[in-house]
Design a protein around this motif. Structure first.
Motif, mmCIF file in Angstrom:
data_model
loop_
_atom_site.group_PDB
_atom_site.id
_atom_site.type_symbol
_atom_site.label_atom_id
_atom_site.label_comp_id
_atom_site.label_asym_id
_atom_site.label_seq_id
_atom_site.Cartn_x
_atom_site.Cartn_y
_atom_site.Cartn_z
ATOM 1 N N GLN A 1 -2.177 0.951 4.463
ATOM 2 C CA GLN A 1 -2.776 0.055 3.710
ATOM 3 C C GLN A 1 -2.347 -1.447 3.850
ATOM 4 O OE1 GLN A 1 -1.811 1.259 -0.515
ATOM 5 N NE2 GLN A 1 -2.747 3.103 -0.238
ATOM 6 N N VAL A 2 -1.020 -1.754 4.304
ATOM 7 C CA VAL A 2 -0.652 -3.191 4.637
ATOM 8 C C VAL A 2 -1.600 -3.399 6.054
ATOM 9 C CG1 VAL A 2 0.914 -4.375 5.868
ATOM 10 C CG2 VAL A 2 1.412 -2.926 3.982
ATOM 11 N N TRP A 3 -1.901 -2.652 6.752
ATOM 12 C CA TRP A 3 -2.642 -3.140 8.037
ATOM 13 C C TRP A 3 -4.079 -3.155 7.621
ATOM 14 C CZ3 TRP A 3 -1.180 -5.265 12.177
ATOM 15 C CH2 TRP A 3 -1.886 -5.293 13.163
ATOM 16 N N LEU A 4 -4.551 -2.151 6.759
ATOM 17 C CA LEU A 4 -6.077 -2.361 6.331
ATOM 18 C C LEU A 4 -6.335 -3.421 5.621
ATOM 19 C CD1 LEU A 4 -8.893 -1.232 5.704
ATOM 20 C CD2 LEU A 4 -7.617 -0.171 3.690
ATOM 21 N N PHE A 5 -5.359 -4.016 4.786
ATOM 22 C CA PHE A 5 -5.384 -5.483 4.063
ATOM 23 C C PHE A 5 -5.590 -6.498 5.287
ATOM 24 C CE2 PHE A 5 -4.012 -3.538 0.217
ATOM 25 C CZ PHE A 5 -5.372 -3.418 -0.377
ATOM 26 N N THR A 6 -4.605 -6.601 6.352
ATOM 27 C CA THR A 6 -4.257 -7.435 7.301
ATOM 28 C C THR A 6 -5.705 -7.305 8.155
ATOM 29 O OG1 THR A 6 -2.242 -6.876 7.457
ATOM 30 C CG2 THR A 6 -3.449 -8.072 9.536
ATOM 31 N N VAL A 7 -6.225 -6.298 8.459
ATOM 32 C CA VAL A 7 -7.643 -6.360 9.019
ATOM 33 C C VAL A 7 -8.987 -6.854 8.295
ATOM 34 C CG1 VAL A 7 -9.432 -4.500 10.192
ATOM 35 C CG2 VAL A 7 -7.043 -4.233 10.463
ATOM 36 N N LEU A 8 -8.776 -6.595 7.006
ATOM 37 C CA LEU A 8 -9.522 -7.110 6.073
ATOM 38 C C LEU A 8 -9.607 -8.761 6.155
ATOM 39 C CD1 LEU A 8 -11.639 -7.139 3.782
ATOM 40 C CD2 LEU A 8 -9.617 -6.784 1.966
ATOM 41 N N THR A 9 -8.288 -9.261 6.164
ATOM 42 C CA THR A 9 -8.282 -10.820 5.977
ATOM 43 C C THR A 9 -8.726 -11.579 7.387
ATOM 44 O OG1 THR A 9 -6.134 -10.573 4.759
ATOM 45 C CG2 THR A 9 -6.568 -12.649 5.914
ATOM 46 N N ALA A 10 -8.374 -10.642 8.694
ATOM 47 C CA ALA A 10 -8.892 -11.213 9.931
ATOM 48 C C ALA A 10 -10.270 -10.942 10.057
ATOM 49 C CB ALA A 10 -8.180 -10.311 11.092
ATOM 50 N N MET B 1 -7.643 -3.215 16.115
ATOM 51 C CA MET B 1 -6.966 -2.942 14.937
ATOM 52 C C MET B 1 -7.634 -2.190 14.055
ATOM 53 S SD MET B 1 -6.586 -7.124 14.465
ATOM 54 C CE MET B 1 -6.134 -6.980 12.525
ATOM 55 N N THR B 2 -9.063 -2.130 14.027
ATOM 56 C CA THR B 2 -9.706 -1.100 13.132
ATOM 57 C C THR B 2 -9.868 0.245 13.420
ATOM 58 O OG1 THR B 2 -10.971 -2.982 12.512
ATOM 59 C CG2 THR B 2 -11.876 -1.102 11.808
ATOM 60 N N ALA B 3 -10.310 0.434 14.832
ATOM 61 C CA ALA B 3 -10.431 1.780 15.302
ATOM 62 C C ALA B 3 -9.511 2.533 16.010
ATOM 63 C CB ALA B 3 -11.758 1.618 16.352
ATOM 64 N N ILE B 4 -8.499 1.784 16.342
ATOM 65 C CA ILE B 4 -7.512 2.351 17.138
ATOM 66 C C ILE B 4 -6.020 2.448 16.362
ATOM 67 C CG2 ILE B 4 -5.960 2.571 19.189
ATOM 68 C CD1 ILE B 4 -8.284 1.292 20.659
ATOM 69 N N ILE B 5 -5.603 1.336 15.768
ATOM 70 C CA ILE B 5 -4.275 0.917 15.325
ATOM 71 C C ILE B 5 -4.431 1.670 13.960
ATOM 72 C CG2 ILE B 5 -2.519 -0.529 14.591
ATOM 73 C CD1 ILE B 5 -3.477 -2.180 16.779
ATOM 74 N N LEU B 6 -5.480 1.202 13.286
ATOM 75 C CA LEU B 6 -5.451 1.747 11.797
ATOM 76 C C LEU B 6 -5.366 3.124 11.390
ATOM 77 C CD1 LEU B 6 -5.827 0.808 8.926
ATOM 78 C CD2 LEU B 6 -8.247 0.933 9.129
ATOM 79 N N PRO B 7 -6.057 3.983 12.383
ATOM 80 C CA PRO B 7 -5.790 5.636 11.972
ATOM 81 C C PRO B 7 -4.643 6.018 12.509
ATOM 82 C CG PRO B 7 -8.067 4.985 12.944
ATOM 83 C CD PRO B 7 -7.078 3.638 13.215
ATOM 84 N N LEU B 8 -3.978 5.541 13.285
ATOM 85 C CA LEU B 8 -2.673 5.945 13.636
ATOM 86 C C LEU B 8 -1.467 5.622 12.853
ATOM 87 C CD1 LEU B 8 -2.661 5.057 17.575
ATOM 88 C CD2 LEU B 8 -3.203 7.429 16.552
ATOM 89 N N LEU B 9 -1.643 4.856 11.738
ATOM 90 C CA LEU B 9 -0.407 4.369 11.000
ATOM 91 C C LEU B 9 -0.290 5.555 10.009
ATOM 92 C CD1 LEU B 9 -1.104 0.673 10.774
ATOM 93 C CD2 LEU B 9 0.821 1.953 12.264
ATOM 94 N N PRO B 10 0.676 5.859 9.309
ATOM 95 C CA PRO B 10 1.063 6.560 8.159
ATOM 96 C C PRO B 10 0.356 5.979 6.873
ATOM 97 C CG PRO B 10 3.304 6.040 9.166
ATOM 98 C CD PRO B 10 1.897 5.331 9.784
ATOM 99 N N SER B 11 -0.589 6.864 6.208
ATOM 100 C CA SER B 11 -0.991 6.700 4.892
ATOM 101 C C SER B 11 -0.332 6.794 3.613
ATOM 102 C CB SER B 11 -2.436 7.329 5.161
ATOM 103 O OG SER B 11 -2.438 8.824 4.939
ATOM 104 N N ARG B 12 1.056 6.830 3.882
ATOM 105 C CA ARG B 12 1.635 6.942 2.684
ATOM 106 C C ARG B 12 2.980 6.183 2.600
ATOM 107 N NH1 ARG B 12 6.696 9.219 4.631
ATOM 108 N NH2 ARG B 12 6.334 10.134 6.994
#
Length: 429
Positions: free
Chosen positions: A176-185, A153-164
Protein backbone atom coordinates in the motif's frame (compact mmCIF):
# COMPACT_ATOMS: atom_id res chain seq x y z
CA UNK A 1 -23.31 -24.24 -35.04
CA UNK A 2 -25.43 -21.32 -33.86
CA UNK A 3 -22.55 -19.96 -31.77
CA UNK A 4 -19.98 -20.59 -34.52
CA UNK A 5 -21.60 -18.17 -36.98
CA UNK A 6 -21.26 -15.04 -34.79
CA UNK A 7 -17.74 -16.12 -33.83
CA UNK A 8 -16.73 -16.33 -37.48
CA UNK A 9 -18.47 -13.01 -38.05
CA UNK A 10 -16.31 -11.47 -35.32
CA UNK A 11 -13.18 -12.95 -36.91
CA UNK A 12 -14.15 -11.39 -40.24
CA UNK A 13 -14.96 -8.05 -38.57
CA UNK A 14 -11.55 -7.90 -36.90
CA UNK A 15 -9.85 -8.45 -40.23
CA UNK A 16 -12.00 -5.85 -41.96
CA UNK A 17 -11.30 -3.30 -39.22
CA UNK A 18 -7.55 -3.73 -39.51
CA UNK A 19 -7.81 -3.93 -43.30
CA UNK A 20 -9.71 -0.65 -43.36
CA UNK A 21 -6.77 1.11 -41.74
CA UNK A 22 -4.20 -0.66 -43.92
CA UNK A 23 -6.18 -0.04 -47.10
CA UNK A 24 -6.74 3.63 -46.34
CA UNK A 25 -3.02 4.17 -45.78
CA UNK A 26 -2.24 2.64 -49.19
CA UNK A 27 -5.34 3.89 -51.00
CA UNK A 28 -3.29 5.58 -53.72
CA UNK A 29 -1.60 2.31 -54.71
CA UNK A 30 -3.02 0.80 -57.96
CA UNK A 31 -5.03 -2.40 -57.75
CA UNK A 32 -2.72 -5.39 -57.54
CA UNK A 33 0.17 -3.19 -56.44
CA UNK A 34 0.09 -4.22 -52.80
CA UNK A 35 0.13 -7.53 -50.96
CA UNK A 36 -2.93 -6.96 -48.80
CA UNK A 37 -5.78 -4.51 -48.42
CA UNK A 38 -9.13 -4.46 -46.72
CA UNK A 39 -10.36 -7.65 -48.40
CA UNK A 40 -7.19 -9.66 -47.75
CA UNK A 41 -7.05 -8.71 -44.08
CA UNK A 42 -10.74 -9.50 -43.71
CA UNK A 43 -10.22 -12.93 -45.31
CA UNK A 44 -7.17 -13.50 -43.08
CA UNK A 45 -9.26 -13.01 -39.97
CA UNK A 46 -11.98 -15.28 -41.30
CA UNK A 47 -9.38 -17.89 -42.28
CA UNK A 48 -8.02 -17.88 -38.74
CA UNK A 49 -11.50 -18.51 -37.40
CA UNK A 50 -12.17 -21.33 -39.89
CA UNK A 51 -8.87 -23.09 -39.18
CA UNK A 52 -9.51 -22.81 -35.43
CA UNK A 53 -13.01 -24.27 -35.88
CA UNK A 54 -11.59 -27.18 -37.89
CA UNK A 55 -9.00 -27.82 -35.17
CA UNK A 56 -11.75 -28.00 -32.55
CA UNK A 57 -13.97 -30.23 -34.69
CA UNK A 58 -11.13 -32.67 -35.44
CA UNK A 59 -9.75 -32.41 -31.91
CA UNK A 60 -6.37 -31.73 -33.49
CA UNK A 61 -4.54 -28.60 -32.33
CA UNK A 62 -1.90 -29.37 -34.94
CA UNK A 63 -4.36 -28.21 -37.62
CA UNK A 64 -4.34 -24.71 -36.17
CA UNK A 65 -0.54 -24.71 -35.80
CA UNK A 66 -0.06 -25.88 -39.38
CA UNK A 67 -2.58 -23.34 -40.67
CA UNK A 68 -0.86 -20.50 -38.88
CA UNK A 69 2.58 -21.51 -40.13
CA UNK A 70 1.30 -21.94 -43.68
CA UNK A 71 -0.41 -18.54 -43.65
CA UNK A 72 2.76 -16.97 -42.26
CA UNK A 73 4.91 -18.47 -45.01
CA UNK A 74 2.61 -17.44 -47.88
CA UNK A 75 1.97 -13.90 -46.62
CA UNK A 76 5.61 -13.27 -45.73
CA UNK A 77 6.74 -14.44 -49.18
CA UNK A 78 4.41 -12.03 -50.98
CA UNK A 79 5.30 -9.21 -48.59
CA UNK A 80 9.01 -9.83 -49.17
CA UNK A 81 8.54 -9.43 -52.92
CA UNK A 82 6.63 -6.19 -52.35
CA UNK A 83 9.36 -4.89 -50.02
CA UNK A 84 12.07 -5.58 -52.60
CA UNK A 85 10.09 -3.76 -55.27
CA UNK A 86 9.30 -0.74 -53.06
CA UNK A 87 12.60 -0.80 -51.13
CA UNK A 88 10.60 -0.80 -47.93
CA UNK A 89 11.93 -2.58 -44.84
CA UNK A 90 8.85 -2.23 -42.63
CA UNK A 91 7.53 -5.47 -41.16
CA UNK A 92 4.38 -3.88 -39.72
CA UNK A 93 2.11 -5.32 -42.40
CA UNK A 94 3.32 -8.87 -41.77
CA UNK A 95 2.91 -8.58 -38.00
CA UNK A 96 -0.55 -7.06 -38.47
CA UNK A 97 -1.63 -9.90 -40.75
CA UNK A 98 -0.36 -12.57 -38.33
CA UNK A 99 -2.18 -10.79 -35.49
CA UNK A 100 -5.41 -10.74 -37.51
CA UNK A 101 -5.14 -14.48 -38.19
CA UNK A 102 -4.44 -15.21 -34.51
CA UNK A 103 -7.28 -12.99 -33.31
CA UNK A 104 -9.62 -14.67 -35.77
CA UNK A 105 -8.68 -18.01 -34.22
CA UNK A 106 -9.10 -16.58 -30.72
CA UNK A 107 -12.62 -15.45 -31.63
CA UNK A 108 -13.59 -19.09 -32.14
CA UNK A 109 -11.60 -21.07 -29.56
CA UNK A 110 -10.96 -18.41 -26.90
CA UNK A 111 -12.48 -15.35 -25.26
CA UNK A 112 -14.36 -13.53 -28.02
CA UNK A 113 -14.50 -10.34 -25.93
CA UNK A 114 -10.74 -10.32 -25.56
CA UNK A 115 -10.40 -10.91 -29.30
CA UNK A 116 -12.71 -7.99 -30.10
CA UNK A 117 -10.87 -5.68 -27.69
CA UNK A 118 -7.47 -6.73 -29.03
CA UNK A 119 -8.59 -6.25 -32.63
CA UNK A 120 -9.79 -2.75 -31.86
CA UNK A 121 -6.56 -1.95 -30.04
CA UNK A 122 -4.54 -3.31 -32.98
CA UNK A 123 -6.36 -1.09 -35.45
CA UNK A 124 -5.94 1.91 -33.13
CA UNK A 125 -2.18 1.35 -32.78
CA UNK A 126 -1.77 1.00 -36.54
CA UNK A 127 -3.75 4.20 -37.13
CA UNK A 128 -1.61 6.08 -34.57
CA UNK A 129 1.63 5.74 -36.53
CA UNK A 130 2.10 9.46 -37.20
CA UNK A 131 1.18 10.39 -33.63
CA UNK A 132 3.53 7.83 -32.08
CA UNK A 133 6.42 8.66 -34.44
CA UNK A 134 5.95 12.36 -33.71
CA UNK A 135 5.98 11.63 -29.98
CA UNK A 136 9.23 9.70 -30.30
CA UNK A 137 10.83 12.66 -32.09
CA UNK A 138 9.77 15.08 -29.35
CA UNK A 139 10.36 12.98 -26.25
CA UNK A 140 13.67 13.24 -24.41
CA UNK A 141 15.62 10.42 -22.82
CA UNK A 142 14.82 11.72 -19.32
CA UNK A 143 11.09 11.61 -20.08
CA UNK A 144 11.35 8.14 -21.59
CA UNK A 145 13.30 6.92 -18.59
CA UNK A 146 10.68 8.37 -16.25
CA UNK A 147 7.91 6.54 -18.11
CA UNK A 148 9.88 3.28 -17.95
CA UNK A 149 10.58 3.75 -14.25
CA UNK A 150 6.88 4.33 -13.63
CA UNK A 151 6.04 1.16 -15.57
CA UNK A 152 8.57 -0.88 -13.57
CA UNK A 153 7.24 0.56 -10.31
CA UNK A 154 3.70 -0.43 -11.26
CA UNK A 155 4.02 -3.72 -13.13
CA UNK A 156 7.07 -5.33 -11.48
CA UNK A 157 7.79 -3.95 -8.02
CA UNK A 158 4.20 -3.44 -6.80
CA UNK A 159 3.00 -7.07 -7.21
CA UNK A 160 6.16 -8.41 -5.48
CA UNK A 161 5.67 -6.46 -2.25
CA UNK A 162 3.81 -7.98 0.72
CA UNK A 163 0.18 -6.89 0.89
CA UNK A 164 -0.10 -7.08 4.68
CA UNK A 165 1.01 -4.90 7.56
CA UNK A 166 4.37 -5.96 8.97
CA UNK A 167 4.43 -3.72 12.04
CA UNK A 168 2.58 -4.27 15.35
CA UNK A 169 0.26 -1.28 14.79
CA UNK A 170 -0.89 -2.17 11.27
CA UNK A 171 0.49 1.02 9.73
CA UNK A 172 3.28 -0.20 7.46
CA UNK A 173 1.87 -2.22 4.57
CA UNK A 174 4.67 -2.27 1.94
CA UNK A 175 2.35 -2.80 -1.03
CA UNK A 176 0.00 0.00 0.00
CA UNK A 177 2.87 2.38 0.74
CA UNK A 178 4.33 1.68 -2.70
CA UNK A 179 0.91 2.00 -4.34
CA UNK A 180 0.53 5.52 -2.96
CA UNK A 181 4.09 6.31 -4.06
CA UNK A 182 3.23 5.15 -7.58
CA UNK A 183 0.03 7.22 -7.46
CA UNK A 184 1.95 10.37 -6.55
CA UNK A 185 4.58 9.70 -9.22
CA UNK A 186 1.89 9.11 -11.84
CA UNK A 187 0.14 12.38 -11.00
CA UNK A 188 3.45 14.25 -11.27
CA UNK A 189 4.25 12.55 -14.57
CA UNK A 190 0.84 13.36 -16.06
CA UNK A 191 1.23 16.95 -14.94
CA UNK A 192 4.64 17.11 -16.59
CA UNK A 193 3.24 15.69 -19.83
CA UNK A 194 0.54 18.38 -19.73
CA UNK A 195 3.27 21.01 -19.42
CA UNK A 196 5.08 19.56 -22.42
CA UNK A 197 1.88 19.46 -24.45
CA UNK A 198 0.84 23.07 -23.79
CA UNK A 199 4.28 24.69 -23.57
CA UNK A 200 6.18 26.45 -20.80
CA UNK A 201 7.13 29.79 -22.36
CA UNK A 202 3.97 31.76 -21.62
CA UNK A 203 5.30 33.47 -18.54
CA UNK A 204 5.19 32.96 -14.81
CA UNK A 205 1.46 32.23 -14.70
CA UNK A 206 1.48 29.18 -16.94
CA UNK A 207 4.75 27.96 -15.44
CA UNK A 208 3.47 28.43 -11.92
CA UNK A 209 0.15 26.70 -12.48
CA UNK A 210 1.75 23.78 -14.31
CA UNK A 211 4.65 23.50 -11.88
CA UNK A 212 2.25 23.37 -8.92
CA UNK A 213 1.12 19.97 -10.15
CA UNK A 214 4.62 18.80 -9.22
CA UNK A 215 5.51 21.11 -6.31
CA UNK A 216 3.73 24.32 -5.32
CA UNK A 217 6.43 25.04 -2.74
CA UNK A 218 9.16 24.93 -5.39
CA UNK A 219 7.11 27.24 -7.60
CA UNK A 220 6.60 29.65 -4.70
CA UNK A 221 10.34 29.79 -4.03
CA UNK A 222 11.08 30.42 -7.72
CA UNK A 223 8.51 33.21 -7.90
CA UNK A 224 9.81 34.72 -4.66
CA UNK A 225 13.31 34.85 -6.12
CA UNK A 226 11.97 36.53 -9.25
CA UNK A 227 10.25 39.15 -7.09
CA UNK A 228 13.50 39.72 -5.18
CA UNK A 229 15.31 40.63 -8.42
CA UNK A 230 13.02 43.60 -8.93
CA UNK A 231 10.08 42.16 -10.89
CA UNK A 232 6.60 43.39 -10.08
CA UNK A 233 5.66 41.35 -6.97
CA UNK A 234 1.87 41.57 -7.32
CA UNK A 235 1.39 39.35 -10.37
CA UNK A 236 4.06 36.99 -9.07
CA UNK A 237 2.16 36.74 -5.80
CA UNK A 238 -0.97 36.08 -7.88
CA UNK A 239 0.78 33.25 -9.70
CA UNK A 240 1.95 31.79 -6.38
CA UNK A 241 -1.59 32.05 -5.00
CA UNK A 242 -3.05 30.25 -8.00
CA UNK A 243 -0.29 27.66 -7.65
CA UNK A 244 -1.62 27.03 -4.14
CA UNK A 245 -5.04 26.51 -5.74
CA UNK A 246 -3.64 23.90 -8.11
CA UNK A 247 -1.83 22.15 -5.24
CA UNK A 248 -5.04 21.99 -3.22
CA UNK A 249 -6.95 20.63 -6.21
CA UNK A 250 -4.23 17.99 -6.69
CA UNK A 251 -4.59 16.84 -3.09
CA UNK A 252 -8.36 16.80 -3.46
CA UNK A 253 -7.98 14.56 -6.51
CA UNK A 254 -5.85 12.16 -4.47
CA UNK A 255 -8.50 12.05 -1.73
CA UNK A 256 -11.24 11.48 -4.31
CA UNK A 257 -9.33 8.55 -5.81
CA UNK A 258 -8.14 6.88 -2.61
CA UNK A 259 -10.94 7.59 -0.11
CA UNK A 260 -13.87 9.58 -1.55
CA UNK A 261 -15.85 9.26 1.70
CA UNK A 262 -13.46 11.76 3.33
CA UNK A 263 -14.81 14.46 1.01
CA UNK A 264 -18.07 14.29 2.94
CA UNK A 265 -16.20 15.74 5.91
CA UNK A 266 -13.57 17.95 4.29
CA UNK A 267 -14.89 18.57 0.78
CA UNK A 268 -16.86 21.79 1.41
CA UNK A 269 -14.03 23.30 3.47
CA UNK A 270 -11.50 22.48 0.77
CA UNK A 271 -13.81 23.92 -1.89
CA UNK A 272 -14.15 27.16 0.10
CA UNK A 273 -10.37 27.40 0.48
CA UNK A 274 -9.90 26.83 -3.25
CA UNK A 275 -12.37 29.64 -3.93
CA UNK A 276 -10.49 31.97 -1.60
CA UNK A 277 -7.12 31.24 -3.21
CA UNK A 278 -8.58 31.62 -6.70
CA UNK A 279 -10.29 34.96 -6.09
CA UNK A 280 -7.22 36.44 -4.41
CA UNK A 281 -4.95 35.18 -7.17
CA UNK A 282 -7.12 36.76 -9.86
CA UNK A 283 -7.21 40.01 -7.89
CA UNK A 284 -3.43 40.13 -7.60
CA UNK A 285 -2.95 39.36 -11.28
CA UNK A 286 -5.33 42.13 -12.31
CA UNK A 287 -3.06 44.76 -10.78
CA UNK A 288 -0.32 44.30 -13.37
CA UNK A 289 0.49 42.09 -16.36
CA UNK A 290 3.10 39.41 -15.92
CA UNK A 291 6.24 39.87 -17.95
CA UNK A 292 9.33 37.80 -18.53
CA UNK A 293 9.86 34.17 -19.24
CA UNK A 294 8.51 32.99 -15.92
CA UNK A 295 9.87 30.27 -13.74
CA UNK A 296 11.70 27.21 -14.90
CA UNK A 297 9.82 23.98 -14.38
CA UNK A 298 11.54 20.81 -13.23
CA UNK A 299 13.26 19.10 -16.14
CA UNK A 300 12.23 15.68 -14.89
CA UNK A 301 8.68 14.68 -13.88
CA UNK A 302 10.11 12.81 -10.92
CA UNK A 303 13.63 11.99 -9.79
CA UNK A 304 14.51 8.62 -8.29
CA UNK A 305 16.12 10.16 -5.22
CA UNK A 306 13.16 12.29 -4.09
CA UNK A 307 10.80 9.45 -5.02
CA UNK A 308 12.68 6.98 -2.80
CA UNK A 309 12.74 9.60 -0.04
CA UNK A 310 8.97 10.02 -0.44
CA UNK A 311 8.43 6.27 -0.04
CA UNK A 312 10.64 6.08 3.07
CA UNK A 313 9.06 9.16 4.59
CA UNK A 314 5.59 7.88 3.82
CA UNK A 315 6.38 4.51 5.43
CA UNK A 316 7.75 6.19 8.57
CA UNK A 317 4.83 8.61 8.87
CA UNK A 318 2.29 5.81 8.27
CA UNK A 319 3.86 3.69 10.99
CA UNK A 320 4.12 6.56 13.46
CA UNK A 321 0.56 7.69 12.73
CA UNK A 322 -0.76 4.17 13.26
CA UNK A 323 1.16 3.86 16.53
CA UNK A 324 -0.09 7.21 17.81
CA UNK A 325 -3.63 6.49 16.66
CA UNK A 326 -4.06 3.41 18.83
CA UNK A 327 -6.98 4.31 21.07
CA UNK A 328 -7.03 7.95 19.93
CA UNK A 329 -7.08 9.93 16.68
CA UNK A 330 -5.27 12.96 18.13
CA UNK A 331 -1.89 11.41 17.40
CA UNK A 332 -2.73 11.01 13.71
CA UNK A 333 -3.90 14.62 13.49
CA UNK A 334 -0.71 15.85 15.19
CA UNK A 335 1.45 13.80 12.85
CA UNK A 336 -0.42 15.18 9.83
CA UNK A 337 0.09 18.73 11.09
CA UNK A 338 3.85 18.27 11.44
CA UNK A 339 4.36 16.34 8.20
CA UNK A 340 2.07 18.60 6.15
CA UNK A 341 4.39 21.52 6.76
CA UNK A 342 6.98 20.12 4.36
CA UNK A 343 5.09 17.47 2.34
CA UNK A 344 1.32 17.58 2.10
CA UNK A 345 1.12 14.46 -0.07
CA UNK A 346 2.85 12.32 2.55
CA UNK A 347 0.66 13.72 5.32
CA UNK A 348 -2.61 13.26 3.44
CA UNK A 349 -1.83 9.79 2.11
CA UNK A 350 -0.66 8.63 5.54
CA UNK A 351 -3.96 9.77 7.05
CA UNK A 352 -6.01 8.17 4.29
CA UNK A 353 -4.07 4.95 4.83
CA UNK A 354 -5.55 4.67 8.34
CA UNK A 355 -9.17 5.09 7.29
CA UNK A 356 -11.42 2.40 8.75
CA UNK A 357 -8.98 0.92 11.25
CA UNK A 358 -8.20 2.61 13.54
CA UNK A 359 -9.21 6.08 12.27
CA UNK A 360 -12.77 7.19 11.49
CA UNK A 361 -13.83 9.18 8.46
CA UNK A 362 -14.27 12.27 10.64
CA UNK A 363 -10.77 11.99 12.10
CA UNK A 364 -9.17 11.46 8.70
CA UNK A 365 -11.07 14.48 7.35
CA UNK A 366 -9.67 16.58 10.20
CA UNK A 367 -6.16 15.31 9.46
CA UNK A 368 -6.45 16.18 5.77
CA UNK A 369 -7.60 19.73 6.55
CA UNK A 370 -4.84 20.19 9.12
CA UNK A 371 -2.23 18.96 6.63
CA UNK A 372 -3.47 21.40 3.98
CA UNK A 373 -3.41 24.25 6.49
CA UNK A 374 0.10 23.61 7.77
CA UNK A 375 1.33 23.14 4.21
CA UNK A 376 -0.05 26.56 3.29
CA UNK A 377 1.72 28.06 6.31
CA UNK A 378 4.96 26.27 5.38
CA UNK A 379 4.68 27.60 1.83
CA UNK A 380 4.18 31.09 3.21
CA UNK A 381 7.24 30.70 5.44
CA UNK A 382 9.57 29.86 2.55
CA UNK A 383 8.09 32.78 0.60
CA UNK A 384 8.93 35.12 3.47
CA UNK A 385 12.51 33.81 3.57
CA UNK A 386 13.12 33.84 -0.20
CA UNK A 387 11.16 36.91 -1.31
CA UNK A 388 10.55 40.54 -0.40
CA UNK A 389 7.74 41.77 1.82
CA UNK A 390 5.75 43.02 -1.17
CA UNK A 391 5.65 39.45 -2.47
CA UNK A 392 4.86 37.40 0.62
CA UNK A 393 2.49 39.89 2.25
CA UNK A 394 -0.20 39.52 -0.47
CA UNK A 395 0.37 35.75 -0.33
CA UNK A 396 -0.13 35.88 3.43
CA UNK A 397 -3.40 37.74 2.93
CA UNK A 398 -4.60 35.17 0.39
CA UNK A 399 -3.62 32.33 2.74
CA UNK A 400 -5.52 33.97 5.60
CA UNK A 401 -8.62 34.38 3.41
CA UNK A 402 -8.47 30.77 2.23
CA UNK A 403 -7.97 29.40 5.74
CA UNK A 404 -10.76 31.57 7.13
CA UNK A 405 -13.21 30.55 4.41
CA UNK A 406 -12.26 26.90 4.82
CA UNK A 407 -12.73 27.03 8.59
CA UNK A 408 -16.06 28.83 8.26
CA UNK A 409 -17.32 26.22 5.79
CA UNK A 410 -16.14 23.40 8.01
CA UNK A 411 -17.73 24.87 11.15
CA UNK A 412 -21.00 26.17 9.70
CA UNK A 413 -21.90 23.82 6.85
CA UNK A 414 -23.14 20.29 7.54
CA UNK A 415 -21.05 17.26 6.80
CA UNK A 416 -22.59 14.60 4.61
CA UNK A 417 -22.24 10.97 3.66
CA UNK A 418 -20.38 10.46 0.40
CA UNK A 419 -22.09 7.88 -1.84
CA UNK A 420 -20.27 4.65 -2.51
CA UNK A 421 -17.72 2.68 -0.49
CA UNK A 422 -16.03 4.46 2.43
CA UNK A 423 -12.54 4.01 1.02
CA UNK A 424 -10.59 2.44 -1.75
CA UNK A 425 -8.07 1.00 0.67
CA UNK A 426 -7.89 0.73 4.41
CA UNK A 427 -5.69 -0.95 6.97
CA UNK A 428 -5.72 -4.66 7.45
CA UNK A 429 -5.83 -6.11 10.91
Amino acid sequence: MDSLIPQLGLALAIGLLVGLERGWRERETPDGGRTAGIRTYGIAGLLGGIVAALAVSLNAPSVLIAGFLGFTAVFAWYKARESVHDQNYSVTGVVAALSVFALGALSVVGDHRAAAAAGTALAAVLASRDLLHGLLRRISWIELRSALVLAVMTAIILPLLPSRAIDPWGGFNPQQVWLFTVLTAAISFLGYIAVRAFGTTRGALVSGLAGAVISSTAVTVALARSAKTGANPWPLAGAATLAATVSTIRVTAIVAIVAPSVLGVAGLAILAAIGGFTLCGILFLSRHAISGEGTQLPRNPFELGPLALFAVLFAVVSTVSAAFSVGSSSGMVATSAITGTFDVDVAVLSALRLLGQPATVEAVGHAVLIALTTNALGRLSVAAVAGPVRFWLPLAGATAVAVALGYAAFAMLPHFEWPGPPAVMGSSS
